[in-house]
Design an enzyme around this catalytic site. Structure first.
Site: not given
Length: 551
Positions: A416, A463, A491, A511, A521, A524
């Site tokens: 991110k 959101f 994951r 994270r 966080n 993704h």
């Protein structure tokens, strides 16, 4: 003193694995007379060796050795042979001199013993799936890819690497292009196209020994007299692929960029990391799994992947092919399909040979005779007289077997906007250490349309606008990560969505280390294989398996 290397006339005696490993570091040419304990070395050759030594007058670059096959694991294939066997080992170092130095010649990087080039396969070649074709052409021409990496260049890295063309009018557009997607960085050496490797010879020993030594001596001491080989850049131009691949060959710049992109390269240069498939047969897996895994770890192997698998009859017959003519073959196949085996992907320096030596031969009887300390003997089962561990026979077989038992899967990963460049590098390092291959990568500003291709399942959530606002703060790094079980493993590596929860439940996750909040966080990942392939197809429209032939 027994086991100690000593001189007997012209020849040094090597009678243990440690002395063998030490002998391989001899500079120049070493001629090795491999003998069996029951018959001794070939004394008739000593006159010839003395003659060669006197004629060539080289003490530093010419060595003669006798090696007892019975006590050296590496020489196991040559045991029980009655004919004379001679091996040749060649080793040399090259010291670089910078002719532009003020003092007329400055030694550069004395710890490096090869002349390297840096090659960059540009983003358009990567996105059009040409990188494999380019690498295959480079290897086919005799060059060696010593190490490689995949990354999206920062603006400063592009300006540093391409500083010689910074004056060109379209340079700023070029910088934007080079920072727009994934590039491949290769460290390439010239290879040793004329240098003989360690191997067996059946031709006339006098002629061959003299020819090999003289060729090697010319290579080491008079490189300027040999025919000049095309540089990497010249070769790429002749292959009409230079537009996809840029090359840096200036020694000073190459060393600077190796330090920049591959800071551990000099320490890794002497390593030959090899991946192999290993398998614990059902009985051993059920009774001694933990003992075997501890030995694997203690022997310096890293377990990259592991899975339990119940073999089909066909798979069992393939893995047990060496026993197909034995009376117990039918019973063996029944045992192999009766319960789960444990398949492992192992990596280690010289992993293939070390695993073979560690587990021993396929027969318990032979192992007891030749390698009584091997795992074959240690974990022998009364019911079957075979090795309860399996290992790949060659690196080519290892690659095939790994792809079969651990079929690669791809997932989408996103770093991110709030992740800093330094944090990006740390996360990319974690990704590689976890065994992922970065198959595609590009930096992009995710507007509402692009974000919808990744976050389609939360578009209607309250959101979602907050997610879009967070993504609009700057460019994100979007990647395709590939390995066996990629979706689940990614994951697991990134951890829970909430960073505080991640710190509690999965403190080593990405994270936990880099997340600030639920929105910020750090990363993704796709939730399942269907979502992964949908997102990958939307973001990387060109994504698909590379054609090895480049067609």
């Amino acid at each position: 003193m027994a086991g100690k290397k000593r001189e007997i006339q012209l020849q040094a005696v090597v009678n243990s694995q440690s002395l063998w490993d030490e002998m391989l570091q001899n500079k120049g040419l070493t001629v090795i007379d491999v003998y069996q304990a029951w018959c001794g070395p070939c004394k008739a050759m000593q006159t010839l060796f003395r003659k060669l030594k006197n004629e060539l007058n080289e003490d530093e670059l010419l060595h003669f050795v006798v090696a007892e096959a019975d006590n050296i694991v590496t020489l196991q294939p040559f045991r029980d042979q009655c004919e004379p066997i001679f091996l040749f080992s060649v080793y040399h170092e090259i010291v670089f001199v910078d002719p532009d130095a003020d003092d007329g010649g400055e030694v550069l990087n004395e710890s490096v013993n090869q002349l390297y080039s840096i090659a960059i396969i540009k983003p358009d070649a990567v996105i059009n799936r040409k990188s494999l074709e380019i690498k295959q052409k480079i290897i086919k021409a005799g060059f060696v890819i010593e190490i490689e990496d995949k990354r999206v260049f920062t603006e400063q890295q592009v300006r540093d690497f391409y500083h010689r063309i910074a004056h060109q009018p379209d340079f700023e557009d070029f910088v934007l292009f080079m920072t727009s997607g994934l590039s491949h960085i290769l460290v390439i050496s010239q290879g040793n196209e004329e240098q003989p490797a360690l191997g067996e010879t059946e031709s006339d020993p006098e002629t061959e020994a003299k020819e090999i030594y003289e060729d090697h001596l010319a290579m080491v001491t008079t490189p300027m007299m040999r025919k000049k080989r095309d540089s990497l850049e010249e070769y790429l131009e002749r292959q009409h692929i230079s537009q996809f691949c840029d090359v840096e060959e200036n020694i000073t710049d190459v060393n600077r960029f190796i330090d920049m992109f591959f800071p551990d390269f000099k320490n890794m240069k002497n390593l030959k990391l090899e991946k192999i498939l290993a398998l614990l047969r059902p009985a051993l897996f059920q009774e001694k799994k933990e003992d075997v895994l501890k030995i694997i770890e203690d022997e310096g192997f890293k377990i990259l992947m592991q899975r339990q698998i119940v073999l089909s009859e066909e798979e069992a017959q393939t893995l047990c092919k060496e026993y197909e003519n034995e009376d117990y073959f039918g019973n063996l196949i029944e045992k192999m399909t009766s319960g789960p085996s444990l398949a492992l992907v192992l990596v280690r320096d010289h992993g293939l040979q070390h695993w073979k030596e560690l587990i021993g031969p396929g027969s318990v009887e032979k192992a007891k005779e030749y390698l009584p300390e091997s795992l074959c003997v240690r974990f022998a089962m009364e019911e079957l007289p075979i090795n309860q561990l399996y290992g790949s026979d060659s690196l080519e077989a290892a690659e095939r077997e790994i792809r079969y038992f651990f079929p690669p899967q791809s997932t989408l990963a996103l770093l991110k906007p709030h992740v800093t460049q330094e944090q990006r590098e740390e996360i990319l390092k974690l990704i590689r250490e976890a065994g992922f291959e970065i198959t595609q990568m590009k930096e992009m500003l995710l507007n509402e349309e692009e974000a919808g291709k990744i976050y389609s399942k939360i578009k209607g959530k309250d959101f979602y606008q907050d997610v879009l606002e967070m993504l609009s703060e700057g460019p994100s790094l979007v990647m395709v990560l590939t390995k066996w079980n990629a979706v689940s493993d990614w994951r697991q590596l990134i951890g829970p969505v909430e960073p505080d929860e991640a710190k509690l439940l999965s403190p080593d996750s990405i994270r936990a280390k880099f997340g600030r909040s639920v929105l910020k966080n750090a990363v993704h990942g796709s939730s399942n294989t269907y979502e992964a392939m949908e997102s990958i197809t939307r973001i990387f429209e060109e994504f698909g398996p590379e054609n090895p032939e480049g067609n």
